[in-house]
Design a protein around this motif. Structure first.
Motif, PDB file in Angstrom:
ATOM      1  N   ALA A 262       9.507   8.373 -21.270  1.00  0.00           N
ATOM      2  CA  ALA A 262       8.926   9.111 -22.256  1.00  0.00           C
ATOM      3  C   ALA A 262       8.033  10.087 -21.800  1.00  0.00           C
ATOM      4  N   GLY A 263       7.510  10.145 -20.482  1.00  0.00           N
ATOM      5  CA  GLY A 263       6.534  10.656 -20.041  1.00  0.00           C
ATOM      6  C   GLY A 263       5.088  10.213 -20.508  1.00  0.00           C
ATOM      7  N   MET A 264       5.097   9.100 -21.233  1.00  0.00           N
ATOM      8  CA  MET A 264       3.741   8.692 -21.511  1.00  0.00           C
ATOM      9  C   MET A 264       2.748   8.173 -20.408  1.00  0.00           C
ATOM     10  N   LEU A 265       3.507   7.914 -19.340  1.00  0.00           N
ATOM     11  CA  LEU A 265       2.919   7.255 -18.174  1.00  0.00           C
ATOM     12  C   LEU A 265       3.445   8.027 -16.778  1.00  0.00           C
ATOM     13  N   PRO A 266       2.378   8.046 -15.852  1.00  0.00           N
ATOM     14  CA  PRO A 266       2.911   8.688 -14.822  1.00  0.00           C
ATOM     15  C   PRO A 266       3.874   7.660 -14.019  1.00  0.00           C
ATOM     16  N   ARG A 267       4.836   8.122 -13.276  1.00  0.00           N
ATOM     17  CA  ARG A 267       5.588   7.322 -12.393  1.00  0.00           C
ATOM     18  C   ARG A 267       4.749   6.745 -11.149  1.00  0.00           C
ATOM     19  N   VAL A 268       4.211   5.580 -11.419  1.00  0.00           N
ATOM     20  CA  VAL A 268       3.523   4.805 -10.336  1.00  0.00           C
ATOM     21  C   VAL A 268       4.044   3.452  -9.939  1.00  0.00           C
ATOM     22  N   PRO A 269       3.852   3.200  -8.889  1.00  0.00           N
ATOM     23  CA  PRO A 269       4.394   1.783  -8.267  1.00  0.00           C
ATOM     24  C   PRO A 269       3.786   0.930  -9.059  1.00  0.00           C
ATOM     25  N   VAL A 270       5.043  -0.006  -9.703  1.00  0.00           N
ATOM     26  CA  VAL A 270       4.830  -1.150 -10.327  1.00  0.00           C
ATOM     27  C   VAL A 270       5.445  -2.476  -9.747  1.00  0.00           C
ATOM     28  N   TYR A 271       4.225  -3.300  -9.514  1.00  0.00           N
ATOM     29  CA  TYR A 271       4.545  -4.535  -8.717  1.00  0.00           C
ATOM     30  C   TYR A 271       4.745  -5.832  -9.427  1.00  0.00           C
ATOM     31  N   VAL A 272       5.669  -6.353  -9.202  1.00  0.00           N
ATOM     32  CA  VAL A 272       5.539  -7.779  -9.604  1.00  0.00           C
ATOM     33  C   VAL A 272       5.280  -8.713  -8.398  1.00  0.00           C
ATOM     34  N   ALA A 315       6.693  -8.100  -4.766  1.00  0.00           N
ATOM     35  CA  ALA A 315       5.978  -8.570  -3.517  1.00  0.00           C
ATOM     36  C   ALA A 315       6.406 -10.024  -3.467  1.00  0.00           C
ATOM     37  N   HIS A 316       7.064 -10.271  -2.247  1.00  0.00           N
ATOM     38  CA  HIS A 316       7.657 -11.477  -2.181  1.00  0.00           C
ATOM     39  C   HIS A 316       6.757 -12.482  -1.150  1.00  0.00           C
ATOM     40  N   GLY A 317       6.107 -12.018  -0.268  1.00  0.00           N
ATOM     41  CA  GLY A 317       5.367 -12.724   0.696  1.00  0.00           C
ATOM     42  C   GLY A 317       3.819 -12.704   0.546  1.00  0.00           C
ATOM     43  N   ILE A 318       3.162 -13.646   1.091  1.00  0.00           N
ATOM     44  CA  ILE A 318       1.511 -13.697   0.787  1.00  0.00           C
ATOM     45  C   ILE A 318       0.983 -12.593   1.322  1.00  0.00           C
ATOM     46  N   ASP A 319       1.364 -12.083   2.601  1.00  0.00           N
ATOM     47  CA  ASP A 319       0.562 -10.954   2.915  1.00  0.00           C
ATOM     48  C   ASP A 319       0.895  -9.696   2.048  1.00  0.00           C
ATOM     49  N   GLU A 320       2.135  -9.337   1.403  1.00  0.00           N
ATOM     50  CA  GLU A 320       2.391  -8.398   0.414  1.00  0.00           C
ATOM     51  C   GLU A 320       1.493  -8.588  -0.583  1.00  0.00           C
ATOM     52  N   SER A 321       1.382  -9.706  -1.219  1.00  0.00           N
ATOM     53  CA  SER A 321       0.477  -9.981  -2.116  1.00  0.00           C
ATOM     54  C   SER A 321      -1.003  -9.922  -2.135  1.00  0.00           C
ATOM     55  N   LEU A 324      -2.272  -6.206  -2.526  1.00  0.00           N
ATOM     56  CA  LEU A 324      -2.563  -5.846  -3.880  1.00  0.00           C
ATOM     57  C   LEU A 324      -3.661  -6.298  -4.152  1.00  0.00           C
ATOM     58  N   ASN A 325      -4.663  -6.823  -3.501  1.00  0.00           N
ATOM     59  CA  ASN A 325      -6.057  -7.214  -3.993  1.00  0.00           C
ATOM     60  C   ASN A 325      -6.700  -6.143  -3.906  1.00  0.00           C
TER      61      ASN A 325
END
Length: 462
Positions: A262-272, A315-321, A324-325
């Protein structure tokens, strides 16, 4: 007393759901939950089970959250070998949740041993991955609406509760002594993914949750939520969302997709960023592919992946996590656990709370005594892994993402009962919430409603 009901948990508190039916020499446990919250509550998990585990013939569990299944590995280790009845989706999610819980406890015990802050010497996990695997062998999935004989005159029937995928209300029929309905955790009628709860069947006694028994959910205000998230992204911050891996992550992904579309938020990366959340996400995606009747038609008929806001990154691995710190760019990070009690989100909080550009969004109920609760109450520092971390980031609680029915929702569910029970037992809430809901049941419905005490035993009768 031929048939009795004992409240072995979730009485006077919102966690540790455990209810015991004794009927004509048979013993059925409904839920086997872990206590969560402050240290006094968590210490209860280490106490011996109130009855001999080998004396329990079977267990029926309502859904796969830890406060309803988290002590199954302990009971199994102590000698319980009977069937654990649950829905098919609960069995899938329970395997993920209990394996993850065992892993986190083993990791926390090792960390505590290295840094010397455990009360135990040596530091011990509550249970291990071996214990978790043993209890998973006992799960017996059953379809909704089909009675299952437990033994003697006892039978169990599951119906949809609409709280998380697979969640169920549990109906226990005791033969001549009557029927007890356990609500489990009730979902909202406007859950974005799941169909609403089935109405309660006829019951002589009803045991109902009261997590939100003294309050109503705020009216959904996506503009407000989007403004706060956008402000944090605009100042170069990270939006960190401690969220439950089961269902809450999926709800948030759906809502973020809607706001970005809806354009309410910019399209930024969303990490799980949670192994459990990633595994759970696949269970939900498989349910969409299988066209599960638990899901709303709009979800099943979506032309796109309903859980991808457009920039979804897993984010699958410890390094990827670890990256994100301090991700170095505006982004949104969804990470378990939902009350910040453990898991990868604690490391993110340690790194991100001192930075005022960041936003910590708390999208659900926070049990008193948890880090999430302390953040929500305005703590200027929180303790994590033996040290205090200053809180300079913005912190916001957002109630509209809750998957629990509020007080009106619970009353509406009870009102759909085909008849008045002899007693409505109000459980699974903080004392004020349970008392408020019991009062409304008496006032609005004219029913006999009580808040039982921990350990209390009552008769089951027609």
């Amino acid at each position: 007393m031929t048939t009795s009901l004992r409240f072995l948990g979730a009485a006077g508190t919102v966690t540790g759901s455990r209810f015991l039916i004794d009927s004509d020499g048979r013993r059925l446990l409904v839920d086997c939950g872990m206590y969560q919250g402050d240290a006094a509550l968590r210490r209860r998990n280490w106490q011996p089970f109130p009855v001999e585990p080998t004396s329990v013939d079977a267990i029926a569990v309502s859904h796969a959250h830890l406060d309803h299944i988290g002590l199954l590995p302990l009971l199994s280790r102590a000698g319980f070998t009977g069937p654990v009845y649950c829905s098919e989706q609960t069995a899938r999610l329970a395997a993920i949740v209990l394996r993850d819980a065992a892993h986190l406890q083993e990791e926390d015990a090792r960390y505590a041993a290295r840094h010397g802050y455990s009360r135990h010497d040596p530091a011990l996990p509550l249970y291990t991955h071996v214990d978790a695997e043993r209890c998973l062998d006992l799960l017996r999935p059953v379809p909704f609406g089909k009675p299952v004989a437990v033994g003697g005159d006892l039978s169990v029937t599951l119906s949809r509760a609409g709280h998380i995928l697979g969640s169920a209300c549990v109906t226990v029929t005791t033969g001549v002594d009557g029927t007890v309905v356990f609500s489990g955790d009730l979902g909202r009628i406007d859950h974005p993914l799941l169909e609403p709860p089935d109405p309660p069947p006829p019951a002589d006694q009803i045991v109902v949750e009261s997590t939100y028994g003294d309050r109503l959910h705020p009216r959904a205000d996506p503009d407000r939520v989007a403004r706060v998230i956008r402000a944090a992204l605009d100042r170069g911050g990270t939006v960190l969302v401690p969220c439950f891996a089961v269902d809450r992550t999926e709800i948030l992904l759906v809502r973020l997709r809607e706001m970005m579309a809806a354009g309410m938020l910019p399209r930024v990366p969303v990490y799980v960023d949670s192994p459990m959340a990633l595994a759970t996400l696949e269970v939900y995606r498989q349910a969409v592919r299988d066209r599960s009747p638990e899901l709303r038609p709009a979800v099943l008929d979506s032309a796109r992946d309903p859980f991808d806001p457009g920039e979804l990154r897993l984010a699958h691995g410890i390094d990827e996590s670890a990256r994100l710190n301090r991700p170095g760019l505006p982004c949104i990070v969804l990470s378990a656990a939902g009350m910040a009690t453990g898991g990868r989100v604690v490391h993110h909080l340690i790194a991100q709370l001192p930075d005022p550009r960041n936003l910590v969004l708390l999208p659900g109920y926070q049990v008193p005594g948890t880090r999430g609760s302390r953040l929500l109450s305005g703590a200027t520092a929180i303790k994590a892994y033996g040290r205090y971390v200053p809180v300079r980031a913005e912190v916001l609680g957002v109630g509209e993402f809750s998957a629990h029915a509020d007080a009106d929702g619970i009353l509406d569910w009870l009102r759909r009962s085909p008849g008045e029970p002899h007693t409505c037992f109000v459980v699974h809430g903080e004392p004020a919430a349970s008392a408020a809901l019991a009062d409304r049941v008496r006032t609005d419905l004219g029913w006999n409603a009580v808040t039982p005490h921990d350990g209390e035993r009552v008769s089951v009768y027609r």
